[in-house]
Design an enzyme around this catalytic site. Structure first.
Site, PDB file in Angstrom:
ATOM      1  N   PRO A   2       0.848  -1.291  -0.025  1.00 28.49           N
ATOM      2  CA  PRO A   2       0.072  -0.032  -0.096  1.00 28.49           C
ATOM      3  C   PRO A   2       0.984   1.266   0.038  1.00 28.49           C
ATOM      4  O   PRO A   2       1.711   1.354   0.772  1.00 28.49           O
ATOM      5  CB  PRO A   2      -0.863  -0.138   1.304  1.00 28.49           C
ATOM      6  CG  PRO A   2      -0.551  -1.570   1.636  1.00 28.49           C
ATOM      7  CD  PRO A   2       0.778  -1.822   1.333  1.00 28.49           C
ATOM      8  N   GLU A   3       0.540   2.257  -0.966  1.00 27.60           N
ATOM      9  CA  GLU A   3       1.257   3.290  -1.257  1.00 27.60           C
ATOM     10  C   GLU A   3       0.691   4.479  -0.473  1.00 27.60           C
ATOM     11  O   GLU A   3      -0.859   4.204  -0.132  1.00 27.60           O
ATOM     12  CB  GLU A   3       1.730   3.744  -2.436  1.00 27.60           C
ATOM     13  CG  GLU A   3       2.773   2.660  -3.060  1.00 27.60           C
ATOM     14  CD  GLU A   3       4.355   2.877  -2.601  1.00 27.60           C
ATOM     15  OE1 GLU A   3       4.594   4.041  -1.988  1.00 27.60           O
ATOM     16  OE2 GLU A   3       5.168   1.913  -2.914  1.00 27.60           O
TER      17      GLU A   3
END
Ligand SMILES: [Zn+2]
Length: 272
Positions: A2-3
Protein backbone atom coordinates in the site's frame (compact mmCIF):
# COMPACT_ATOMS: atom_id res chain seq x y z
CA UNK A 1 2.53 -2.67 -1.01
CA UNK A 2 0.00 0.00 0.00
CA UNK A 3 1.37 3.38 -1.08
CA UNK A 4 0.14 6.82 -0.04
CA UNK A 5 -2.80 6.84 -2.50
CA UNK A 6 -4.05 3.46 -1.25
CA UNK A 7 -3.74 4.63 2.36
CA UNK A 8 -5.61 7.86 1.59
CA UNK A 9 -8.25 5.88 -0.32
CA UNK A 10 -8.57 3.59 2.70
CA UNK A 11 -8.97 6.61 4.99
CA UNK A 12 -11.73 8.08 2.84
CA UNK A 13 -13.39 4.69 2.47
CA UNK A 14 -13.59 3.74 6.14
CA UNK A 15 -14.15 7.17 7.76
CA UNK A 16 -17.92 7.52 7.15
CA UNK A 17 -18.51 4.06 8.67
CA UNK A 18 -16.59 4.55 11.94
CA UNK A 19 -16.21 8.26 12.65
CA UNK A 20 -18.09 9.49 15.73
CA UNK A 21 -18.87 5.94 16.83
CA UNK A 22 -18.03 4.24 20.14
CA UNK A 23 -15.62 1.32 20.35
CA UNK A 24 -17.64 -1.47 21.95
CA UNK A 25 -15.19 -4.35 21.56
CA UNK A 26 -11.59 -5.00 20.51
CA UNK A 27 -10.40 -8.43 19.40
CA UNK A 28 -6.68 -9.01 18.94
CA UNK A 29 -5.95 -12.45 17.46
CA UNK A 30 -2.27 -11.80 16.75
CA UNK A 31 -0.10 -9.27 18.59
CA UNK A 32 3.11 -9.87 16.64
CA UNK A 33 3.21 -7.15 14.01
CA UNK A 34 6.37 -5.14 13.20
CA UNK A 35 6.11 -4.01 16.82
CA UNK A 36 3.89 -5.91 19.26
CA UNK A 37 0.34 -4.66 19.85
CA UNK A 38 -0.07 -3.69 23.51
CA UNK A 39 -2.16 -6.22 25.50
CA UNK A 40 -3.90 -3.18 27.06
CA UNK A 41 -5.41 -2.13 23.72
CA UNK A 42 -8.80 -3.66 24.52
CA UNK A 43 -9.21 -1.88 27.85
CA UNK A 44 -7.78 1.38 26.47
CA UNK A 45 -10.15 1.68 23.51
CA UNK A 46 -13.37 0.23 24.87
CA UNK A 47 -15.95 2.98 25.47
CA UNK A 48 -13.99 5.66 23.59
CA UNK A 49 -15.50 7.67 20.74
CA UNK A 50 -13.51 7.86 17.50
CA UNK A 51 -13.10 11.59 16.88
CA UNK A 52 -11.35 11.56 13.50
CA UNK A 53 -9.28 9.52 11.07
CA UNK A 54 -6.41 11.44 9.52
CA UNK A 55 -3.31 10.48 7.58
CA UNK A 56 0.37 11.44 7.80
CA UNK A 57 2.57 9.86 5.10
CA UNK A 58 1.46 6.22 5.11
CA UNK A 59 0.23 6.27 8.72
CA UNK A 60 -3.45 6.43 9.62
CA UNK A 61 -4.16 8.31 12.84
CA UNK A 62 -7.30 7.27 14.71
CA UNK A 63 -7.86 10.07 17.18
CA UNK A 64 -9.67 9.42 20.48
CA UNK A 65 -10.15 11.72 23.48
CA UNK A 66 -7.41 9.90 25.43
CA UNK A 67 -4.86 9.40 22.68
CA UNK A 68 -4.22 8.25 19.13
CA UNK A 69 -4.04 4.83 17.51
CA UNK A 70 -1.33 4.86 14.83
CA UNK A 71 -1.86 2.28 12.09
CA UNK A 72 0.54 1.40 9.28
CA UNK A 73 -0.38 -1.19 6.66
CA UNK A 74 3.20 -2.36 6.12
CA UNK A 75 3.76 -4.54 3.04
CA UNK A 76 0.45 -6.32 2.81
CA UNK A 77 -2.03 -4.81 5.26
CA UNK A 78 -5.61 -3.77 4.57
CA UNK A 79 -8.51 -2.37 6.58
CA UNK A 80 -12.11 -3.22 5.82
CA UNK A 81 -15.48 -2.34 7.31
CA UNK A 82 -17.68 -5.40 7.85
CA UNK A 83 -20.78 -6.41 9.83
CA UNK A 84 -19.77 -7.49 13.36
CA UNK A 85 -20.70 -11.12 12.83
CA UNK A 86 -18.41 -11.67 9.82
CA UNK A 87 -16.22 -14.71 10.58
CA UNK A 88 -12.47 -13.96 10.51
CA UNK A 89 -10.24 -15.51 7.85
CA UNK A 90 -6.52 -16.23 7.99
CA UNK A 91 -4.40 -13.14 8.73
CA UNK A 92 -7.34 -11.15 10.16
CA UNK A 93 -5.37 -10.02 13.21
CA UNK A 94 -7.40 -7.22 14.80
CA UNK A 95 -11.08 -6.21 14.94
CA UNK A 96 -12.29 -2.89 16.33
CA UNK A 97 -16.04 -3.08 16.78
CA UNK A 98 -18.08 0.13 16.80
CA UNK A 99 -21.58 0.51 18.30
CA UNK A 100 -21.86 -3.32 18.27
CA UNK A 101 -22.63 -2.88 14.56
CA UNK A 102 -19.60 -2.45 12.34
CA UNK A 103 -16.22 -4.10 12.58
CA UNK A 104 -13.04 -2.43 11.34
CA UNK A 105 -10.81 -5.38 10.51
CA UNK A 106 -7.04 -5.38 9.98
CA UNK A 107 -5.71 -8.12 7.74
CA UNK A 108 -1.94 -8.35 7.29
CA UNK A 109 -0.49 -11.62 5.95
CA UNK A 110 3.16 -10.53 6.18
CA UNK A 111 2.73 -8.73 9.52
CA UNK A 112 4.99 -5.74 8.68
CA UNK A 113 2.18 -3.41 9.72
CA UNK A 114 1.84 -1.49 12.96
CA UNK A 115 -0.91 -0.70 15.44
CA UNK A 116 0.45 1.52 18.21
CA UNK A 117 -1.28 3.50 20.94
CA UNK A 118 0.17 6.88 21.92
CA UNK A 119 -1.02 9.51 24.38
CA UNK A 120 1.49 12.13 23.14
CA UNK A 121 0.99 14.47 20.19
CA UNK A 122 1.06 12.00 17.26
CA UNK A 123 3.01 14.34 14.94
CA UNK A 124 5.85 14.25 17.52
CA UNK A 125 5.90 10.44 17.64
CA UNK A 126 9.38 9.14 16.71
CA UNK A 127 7.94 7.44 13.60
CA UNK A 128 6.45 10.71 12.31
CA UNK A 129 8.60 13.51 13.72
CA UNK A 130 11.34 13.41 11.06
CA UNK A 131 9.17 12.98 7.98
CA UNK A 132 9.30 15.49 5.14
CA UNK A 133 6.23 17.53 4.14
CA UNK A 134 3.12 16.08 2.52
CA UNK A 135 3.07 16.68 -1.28
CA UNK A 136 0.19 19.18 -0.77
CA UNK A 137 1.91 21.03 2.08
CA UNK A 138 2.57 24.72 1.29
CA UNK A 139 6.20 24.08 2.31
CA UNK A 140 6.65 21.70 -0.63
CA UNK A 141 7.84 24.11 -3.34
CA UNK A 142 10.54 24.45 -6.00
CA UNK A 143 12.48 26.72 -3.61
CA UNK A 144 12.38 24.03 -0.94
CA UNK A 145 13.58 21.29 -3.33
CA UNK A 146 16.27 23.52 -4.83
CA UNK A 147 17.67 24.38 -1.43
CA UNK A 148 17.66 20.79 -0.14
CA UNK A 149 19.12 19.45 -3.41
CA UNK A 150 22.12 21.80 -3.30
CA UNK A 151 23.97 19.35 -1.05
CA UNK A 152 22.80 16.17 -2.83
CA UNK A 153 25.02 14.45 -5.36
CA UNK A 154 22.68 11.47 -5.88
CA UNK A 155 20.09 10.90 -8.59
CA UNK A 156 16.95 13.06 -8.49
CA UNK A 157 14.81 9.91 -8.44
CA UNK A 158 16.34 8.76 -5.14
CA UNK A 159 16.04 12.33 -3.83
CA UNK A 160 12.27 12.58 -4.36
CA UNK A 161 11.73 9.06 -3.01
CA UNK A 162 13.45 10.03 0.27
CA UNK A 163 10.71 10.41 2.91
CA UNK A 164 12.77 13.08 4.67
CA UNK A 165 12.44 15.24 1.51
CA UNK A 166 8.75 14.60 0.79
CA UNK A 167 6.50 11.73 1.79
CA UNK A 168 4.45 9.50 -0.46
CA UNK A 169 6.54 9.39 -3.66
CA UNK A 170 6.96 5.63 -4.05
CA UNK A 171 8.76 3.98 -6.94
CA UNK A 172 5.88 4.01 -9.42
CA UNK A 173 4.93 7.61 -8.62
CA UNK A 174 8.57 8.77 -8.89
CA UNK A 175 8.89 7.39 -12.43
CA UNK A 176 5.53 8.84 -13.44
CA UNK A 177 6.09 12.32 -12.03
CA UNK A 178 9.67 12.65 -13.36
CA UNK A 179 8.36 11.68 -16.81
CA UNK A 180 5.63 14.33 -16.67
CA UNK A 181 8.15 16.94 -15.49
CA UNK A 182 10.61 15.99 -18.30
CA UNK A 183 13.40 15.20 -15.82
CA UNK A 184 15.77 12.27 -16.43
CA UNK A 185 15.71 10.06 -13.31
CA UNK A 186 19.51 9.72 -13.03
CA UNK A 187 20.17 13.47 -13.27
CA UNK A 188 21.94 14.59 -10.06
CA UNK A 189 19.39 16.26 -7.79
CA UNK A 190 21.52 19.41 -7.50
CA UNK A 191 21.62 19.82 -11.28
CA UNK A 192 17.85 20.03 -11.71
CA UNK A 193 16.75 23.60 -12.46
CA UNK A 194 14.29 25.60 -10.36
CA UNK A 195 11.83 25.57 -13.28
CA UNK A 196 11.97 21.78 -13.53
CA UNK A 197 11.48 21.44 -9.78
CA UNK A 198 8.41 23.66 -10.05
CA UNK A 199 7.11 21.28 -12.76
CA UNK A 200 7.97 18.30 -10.55
CA UNK A 201 6.04 19.64 -7.55
CA UNK A 202 2.94 19.95 -9.75
CA UNK A 203 3.54 16.57 -11.41
CA UNK A 204 3.87 14.75 -8.06
CA UNK A 205 0.58 16.24 -6.86
CA UNK A 206 -1.14 15.47 -10.17
CA UNK A 207 0.03 11.84 -10.24
CA UNK A 208 -0.92 11.19 -6.60
CA UNK A 209 -4.29 12.92 -6.96
CA UNK A 210 -5.08 10.81 -10.02
CA UNK A 211 -4.12 7.66 -8.11
CA UNK A 212 -6.33 8.65 -5.16
CA UNK A 213 -9.19 9.43 -7.53
CA UNK A 214 -8.79 6.04 -9.17
CA UNK A 215 -8.90 4.40 -5.74
CA UNK A 216 -12.05 6.37 -5.12
CA UNK A 217 -13.88 4.46 -7.82
CA UNK A 218 -13.41 1.20 -5.87
CA UNK A 219 -14.41 2.44 -2.40
CA UNK A 220 -17.21 -0.12 -2.18
CA UNK A 221 -14.45 -2.74 -1.80
CA UNK A 222 -13.75 -1.51 1.72
CA UNK A 223 -17.03 -2.96 2.89
CA UNK A 224 -16.58 -6.34 1.24
CA UNK A 225 -14.81 -9.25 2.83
CA UNK A 226 -12.86 -9.99 -0.37
CA UNK A 227 -12.19 -6.32 -1.08
CA UNK A 228 -8.82 -5.06 -2.19
CA UNK A 229 -7.83 -1.40 -2.57
CA UNK A 230 -7.79 -0.12 -6.14
CA UNK A 231 -4.58 0.38 -8.04
CA UNK A 232 -3.53 3.00 -10.50
CA UNK A 233 -2.29 0.64 -13.22
CA UNK A 234 -4.42 1.83 -16.11
CA UNK A 235 -3.32 5.42 -15.67
CA UNK A 236 0.42 4.76 -15.89
CA UNK A 237 2.21 6.57 -18.75
CA UNK A 238 5.76 5.29 -18.35
CA UNK A 239 6.03 2.78 -15.50
CA UNK A 240 6.25 -0.85 -16.66
CA UNK A 241 6.18 0.24 -20.33
CA UNK A 242 9.80 -0.65 -21.21
CA UNK A 243 10.39 -0.95 -24.99
CA UNK A 244 7.11 0.76 -25.90
CA UNK A 245 6.72 4.20 -27.53
CA UNK A 246 6.53 7.28 -25.29
CA UNK A 247 2.95 8.43 -24.74
CA UNK A 248 4.16 11.95 -24.03
CA UNK A 249 6.37 12.78 -27.04
CA UNK A 250 5.76 9.89 -29.45
CA UNK A 251 9.50 9.07 -29.29
CA UNK A 252 11.12 6.40 -27.25
CA UNK A 253 11.21 3.50 -26.80
CA UNK A 254 10.80 3.74 -23.03
CA UNK A 255 14.03 2.64 -21.31
CA UNK A 256 14.25 0.74 -18.06
CA UNK A 257 17.11 0.75 -15.61
CA UNK A 258 17.70 -0.05 -11.95
CA UNK A 259 18.32 3.16 -9.99
CA UNK A 260 18.79 2.93 -6.23
CA UNK A 261 17.83 -0.79 -6.40
CA UNK A 262 14.42 0.02 -7.88
CA UNK A 263 13.40 -0.44 -11.52
CA UNK A 264 12.93 2.92 -13.22
CA UNK A 265 11.29 3.80 -16.53
CA UNK A 266 11.99 6.89 -18.64
CA UNK A 267 12.16 8.38 -22.12
CA UNK A 268 15.49 9.72 -23.31
CA UNK A 269 13.73 11.89 -25.91
CA UNK A 270 11.66 14.02 -23.51
CA UNK A 271 13.46 13.58 -20.15
CA UNK A 272 16.78 15.38 -19.69
ZN1 LIG B 1 9.10 10.91 -24.46
Amino acid sequence: MPELPEVETTRRGITPHVNGRVVTKVIVRETRLRQPITPRLTSILRGQVLLSVSRRAKYLLFEFAQGTLLVHLGMSGSLRVLPVDTPPAAHDHVDLEFDDTVCLRLRDPRRFGLMLWTTSAPQQHPLLADLGPEPWDLRFTADYLNELAASRTGAVKNFVMDGHVVVGVGNIYASESLHRAHIHPTRPARRVSHTRYADLVLAIREVLEAAIKFGGTTLRDFTRDDGKPGYFRNELRVYDRGGQPCLQCGGGPIRQKVIGQRMSYYCTDCQR
